[in-house]
Design a protein around this motif. Structure first.
Motif, mmCIF file in Angstrom:
data_model
loop_
_atom_site.group_PDB
_atom_site.id
_atom_site.type_symbol
_atom_site.label_atom_id
_atom_site.label_comp_id
_atom_site.label_asym_id
_atom_site.label_seq_id
_atom_site.Cartn_x
_atom_site.Cartn_y
_atom_site.Cartn_z
ATOM 1 N N LEU A 49 -15.705 4.037 15.063
ATOM 2 C CA LEU A 49 -16.925 5.006 15.359
ATOM 3 C C LEU A 49 -16.410 6.533 16.129
ATOM 4 O O LEU A 49 -17.217 7.270 16.037
ATOM 5 C CB LEU A 49 -17.748 4.501 16.651
ATOM 6 N N VAL A 50 -15.001 6.333 16.806
ATOM 7 C CA VAL A 50 -14.587 7.482 17.272
ATOM 8 C C VAL A 50 -14.302 8.411 16.021
ATOM 9 O O VAL A 50 -14.677 9.759 15.985
ATOM 10 C CB VAL A 50 -13.484 7.137 18.052
ATOM 11 N N ARG A 51 -13.693 7.945 15.147
ATOM 12 C CA ARG A 51 -13.228 8.829 13.873
ATOM 13 C C ARG A 51 -14.493 9.297 13.461
ATOM 14 O O ARG A 51 -14.583 10.427 12.815
ATOM 15 C CB ARG A 51 -12.560 8.019 13.075
ATOM 16 N N TYR A 52 -15.727 8.512 13.239
ATOM 17 C CA TYR A 52 -16.819 9.083 12.528
ATOM 18 C C TYR A 52 -17.298 10.078 13.178
ATOM 19 O O TYR A 52 -17.922 11.443 12.724
ATOM 20 C CB TYR A 52 -17.809 8.013 12.370
ATOM 21 N N PHE A 53 -17.479 10.054 14.636
ATOM 22 C CA PHE A 53 -18.158 11.039 15.503
ATOM 23 C C PHE A 53 -17.125 12.262 15.612
ATOM 24 O O PHE A 53 -17.916 13.596 15.584
ATOM 25 C CB PHE A 53 -18.556 10.606 16.949
ATOM 26 N N LEU A 54 -15.922 12.154 15.405
ATOM 27 C CA LEU A 54 -15.003 13.190 15.306
ATOM 28 C C LEU A 54 -15.326 14.172 14.136
ATOM 29 O O LEU A 54 -15.038 15.577 14.073
ATOM 30 C CB LEU A 54 -13.688 12.878 15.778
ATOM 31 N N SER A 55 -15.504 13.421 13.133
ATOM 32 C CA SER A 55 -15.788 14.022 11.758
ATOM 33 C C SER A 55 -16.831 14.767 11.765
ATOM 34 O O SER A 55 -17.145 15.919 11.225
ATOM 35 C CB SER A 55 -15.727 12.918 10.689
ATOM 36 N N LEU A 56 -17.881 14.700 12.617
ATOM 37 C CA LEU A 56 -19.093 15.222 12.979
ATOM 38 C C LEU A 56 -19.048 16.852 13.370
ATOM 39 O O LEU A 56 -19.924 17.571 13.281
ATOM 40 C CB LEU A 56 -20.511 14.639 13.477
ATOM 41 N N GLN A 61 -18.749 20.364 8.462
ATOM 42 C CA GLN A 61 -19.740 19.713 9.225
ATOM 43 C C GLN A 61 -20.333 20.305 10.474
ATOM 44 O O GLN A 61 -21.561 20.115 10.654
ATOM 45 C CB GLN A 61 -19.372 18.084 9.504
ATOM 46 N N ASN A 65 -24.163 21.193 11.098
ATOM 47 C CA ASN A 65 -24.955 20.957 12.195
ATOM 48 C C ASN A 65 -25.519 22.206 12.881
ATOM 49 O O ASN A 65 -26.779 22.081 13.149
ATOM 50 C CB ASN A 65 -24.083 20.355 13.363
ATOM 51 N N LEU A 97 -24.776 13.302 8.270
ATOM 52 C CA LEU A 97 -24.584 12.093 8.676
ATOM 53 C C LEU A 97 -24.263 11.064 7.790
ATOM 54 O O LEU A 97 -23.918 9.859 8.028
ATOM 55 C CB LEU A 97 -26.083 11.542 9.649
#
Length: 98
Positions: A49-56, A61, A65, A97
């Motif tokens: 989840l941390v990797r996913y949110f950092l990718s945002l 990206q 946004n 997302l």
């Protein structure tokens, strides 16, 4: 003095070895018991989840946004009349997302 700047004899003396024959089996076993295997420590793993949110918030990206946010601002500024801005903002968020 860093090891790479030492003479061969100095390095051999510092590591208690023979530059021609290497370590004796007894010395190698002692060092293995004392220091463990000569292996690189693996890098720390981040939670998915941390990797996913950092990718945002990296690179393209982040730009998407910001574009989605600006589309919502334009929609709000038009008093809810500009449905294209709303749909653009929603589509940008879906792309980022996903």
């Amino acid at each position: 003095v860093p090891v790479h700047q030492m003479e061969t004899a100095e390095v051999a003396a510092a590591f208690e070895t023979d530059p021609v024959n290497g370590l004796t089996p007894e010395r190698a076993a002692e060092l293995l018991r004392r220091d463990g295997l000569n292996s690189i420590t693996p890098p720390a793993e981040r939670h998915p989840l941390v990797r996913y949110f950092l990718s945002l918030v990296r690179g393209f990206q982040l730009l998407m946004n910001v574009a989605a946010l600006l589309s919502f601002v334009v929609f709000a500024a038009s008093g809810g009349e500009d449905s294209q801005s709303l749909s653009l903002g929603v589509m940008l968020l879906v792309v980022v997302l996903a």
